[in-house]
Design a protein around this motif. Structure first.
Motif, PDB file in Angstrom:
ATOM      1  N   SER A  10       0.812  -1.120   0.026  1.00 24.46           N
ATOM      2  CA  SER A  10       0.072   0.070  -0.067  1.00 24.46           C
ATOM      3  C   SER A  10       0.758   1.240  -0.118  1.00 24.46           C
ATOM      4  O   SER A  10       0.550   2.330  -0.739  1.00 24.46           O
ATOM      5  CB  SER A  10      -0.790   0.050   1.074  1.00 24.46           C
ATOM      6  OG  SER A  10      -2.006  -1.118   1.277  1.00 24.46           O
ATOM      7  N   CYS A  13       2.407   1.686  -3.531  1.00 20.50           N
ATOM      8  CA  CYS A  13       1.498   2.123  -4.371  1.00 20.50           C
ATOM      9  C   CYS A  13       1.037   3.660  -4.252  1.00 20.50           C
ATOM     10  O   CYS A  13       1.049   4.409  -5.066  1.00 20.50           O
ATOM     11  CB  CYS A  13       0.206   1.397  -4.223  1.00 20.50           C
ATOM     12  SG  CYS A  13       0.270  -0.166  -4.935  1.00 20.50           S
ATOM     13  N   ASN A  17       1.636   6.654  -6.792  1.00 17.80           N
ATOM     14  CA  ASN A  17       0.923   7.590  -7.013  1.00 17.80           C
ATOM     15  C   ASN A  17       1.114   9.044  -7.011  1.00 17.80           C
ATOM     16  O   ASN A  17       0.938   9.823  -7.833  1.00 17.80           O
ATOM     17  CB  ASN A  17      -0.634   7.510  -6.260  1.00 17.80           C
ATOM     18  CG  ASN A  17      -1.411   6.282  -6.720  1.00 17.80           C
ATOM     19  OD1 ASN A  17      -1.180   5.513  -7.724  1.00 17.80           O
ATOM     20  ND2 ASN A  17      -2.231   5.847  -5.965  1.00 17.80           N
ATOM     21  N   LYS A  35      -7.608  11.818 -12.218  1.00 23.12           N
ATOM     22  CA  LYS A  35      -7.944  10.372 -11.805  1.00 23.12           C
ATOM     23  C   LYS A  35      -7.404  10.319 -10.332  1.00 23.12           C
ATOM     24  O   LYS A  35      -8.012   9.496  -9.533  1.00 23.12           O
ATOM     25  CB  LYS A  35      -7.353   9.522 -12.907  1.00 23.12           C
ATOM     26  CG  LYS A  35      -7.319   8.063 -12.462  1.00 23.12           C
ATOM     27  CD  LYS A  35      -6.493   7.251 -13.534  1.00 23.12           C
ATOM     28  CE  LYS A  35      -6.135   5.782 -12.944  1.00 23.12           C
ATOM     29  NZ  LYS A  35      -4.997   5.558 -11.866  1.00 23.12           N
ATOM     30  N   LEU A  36      -5.990  10.822 -10.360  1.00 24.04           N
ATOM     31  CA  LEU A  36      -5.558  10.509  -8.888  1.00 24.04           C
ATOM     32  C   LEU A  36      -6.214  11.177  -7.577  1.00 24.04           C
ATOM     33  O   LEU A  36      -6.283  10.730  -6.599  1.00 24.04           O
ATOM     34  CB  LEU A  36      -4.071  10.871  -8.926  1.00 24.04           C
ATOM     35  CG  LEU A  36      -3.187   9.882  -9.974  1.00 24.04           C
ATOM     36  CD1 LEU A  36      -1.843  10.445 -10.043  1.00 24.04           C
ATOM     37  CD2 LEU A  36      -3.009   8.514  -9.286  1.00 24.04           C
ATOM     38  N   GLU A  39      -9.241   9.360  -6.511  1.00 23.03           N
ATOM     39  CA  GLU A  39      -8.680   8.195  -5.960  1.00 23.03           C
ATOM     40  C   GLU A  39      -8.495   8.552  -4.457  1.00 23.03           C
ATOM     41  O   GLU A  39      -8.134   7.626  -3.762  1.00 23.03           O
ATOM     42  CB  GLU A  39      -7.488   7.439  -6.482  1.00 23.03           C
ATOM     43  CG  GLU A  39      -8.026   6.709  -7.771  1.00 23.03           C
ATOM     44  CD  GLU A  39      -6.826   6.098  -8.692  1.00 23.03           C
ATOM     45  OE1 GLU A  39      -5.455   6.103  -8.021  1.00 23.03           O
ATOM     46  OE2 GLU A  39      -6.867   5.585  -9.741  1.00 23.03           O
ATOM     47  N   GLY A  40      -8.172   9.941  -4.177  1.00 19.83           N
ATOM     48  CA  GLY A  40      -8.087  10.167  -2.854  1.00 19.83           C
ATOM     49  C   GLY A  40      -6.864  10.856  -2.491  1.00 19.83           C
ATOM     50  O   GLY A  40      -6.302  11.184  -1.471  1.00 19.83           O
TER      51      GLY A  40
END
Length: 211
Positions: A10, A13, A17, A35-36, A39-40
């Motif tokens: 995690s 990743c 990001n 997009k990112l 994803e938060g």
């Protein structure tokens, strides 16, 4: 072990990001930025040099990415490790539309980097007349000085930038402020033979016999 592996995965990743986010801001890839964020990812995330995605996009002139970030309420006055903001970086590179967009979202026109440079001072030094006009119209202080007490007027006068000198004076710049060496805009203009600037400063009340 399984939990540790999951946490490491995690973390990896998330780091990827972050790297992709700044790369997208750097290259003007609005789709990846959006997009990112969906994803938060934190919109005000900073890289190791203290740059936000907004600052990176502002510096590079990626207007669409800047507007995307501003529409999603990115912080406008975040500073990098040198104290520079997105507005300073946009002004430094002459990106007038981005300067306008940042100011419209409340960016501070009088922010100063650690060396004392402000968006107005750096725009004057680069001879970006339109940027200078936009900044003073939005409240940039024409008498703000850097670490050597140099103002935008000093720099413009020294370089013979008559339009910028005229703009600064029209917005209340004091013609007789002196830098750390005791030089006024009039002295600096005279030293380089900028006769038009000298004449204009004298017309606007600059003192020829400052002590």
């Amino acid at each position: 072990l399984g939990l540790i592996s999951l946490l490491l995965w995690s973390s990896l990743c998330f780091a990827n990001n972050e790297a992709d986010f700044f790369k997208a801001a750097l290259t003007g890839d609005g789709a990846t930025v959006e997009k990112l964020l969906a994803e938060g990812l934190d919109i005000n995330l900073k890289n190791p040099d203290g740059f936000t995605a907004l600052a990176v996009a502002s510096q590079k002139g990626h207007e669409a990415v800047v507007n995307l970030l501003l529409d999603k309420n990115a912080g406008v006055d975040g500073e990098n490790i040198q104290g520079g903001t997105a507005l300073l970086l946009a002004a430094k590179n002459g990106h007038i539309a981005i300067v306008d967009a940042l100011l419209a979202k409340g960016a501070n026109p009088n922010s100063q980097a650690k060396n004392g440079l402000s968006p107005l001072i750096i725009a004057a030094a680069k001879n970006y007349t339109d940027v200078v006009k936009k900044l003073v119209a939005k409240g940039a202080d024409p008498d703000l000085s850097d670490g050597s007490q140099t103002t935008a007027l000093h720099i413009a006068a020294q370089n013979g930038y008559i339009d910028i000198v005229n703009t600064l004076l029209a917005h209340g710049a004091k013609p007789d402020l002196q830098d750390v060496n005791g030089a006024s805009a009039l002295i600096l203009a005279a030293l380089v033979g900028a006769q038009e600037v000298v004449q204009l400063l004298l017309e606007k009340g600059a003192q020829a016999d400052l002590k």
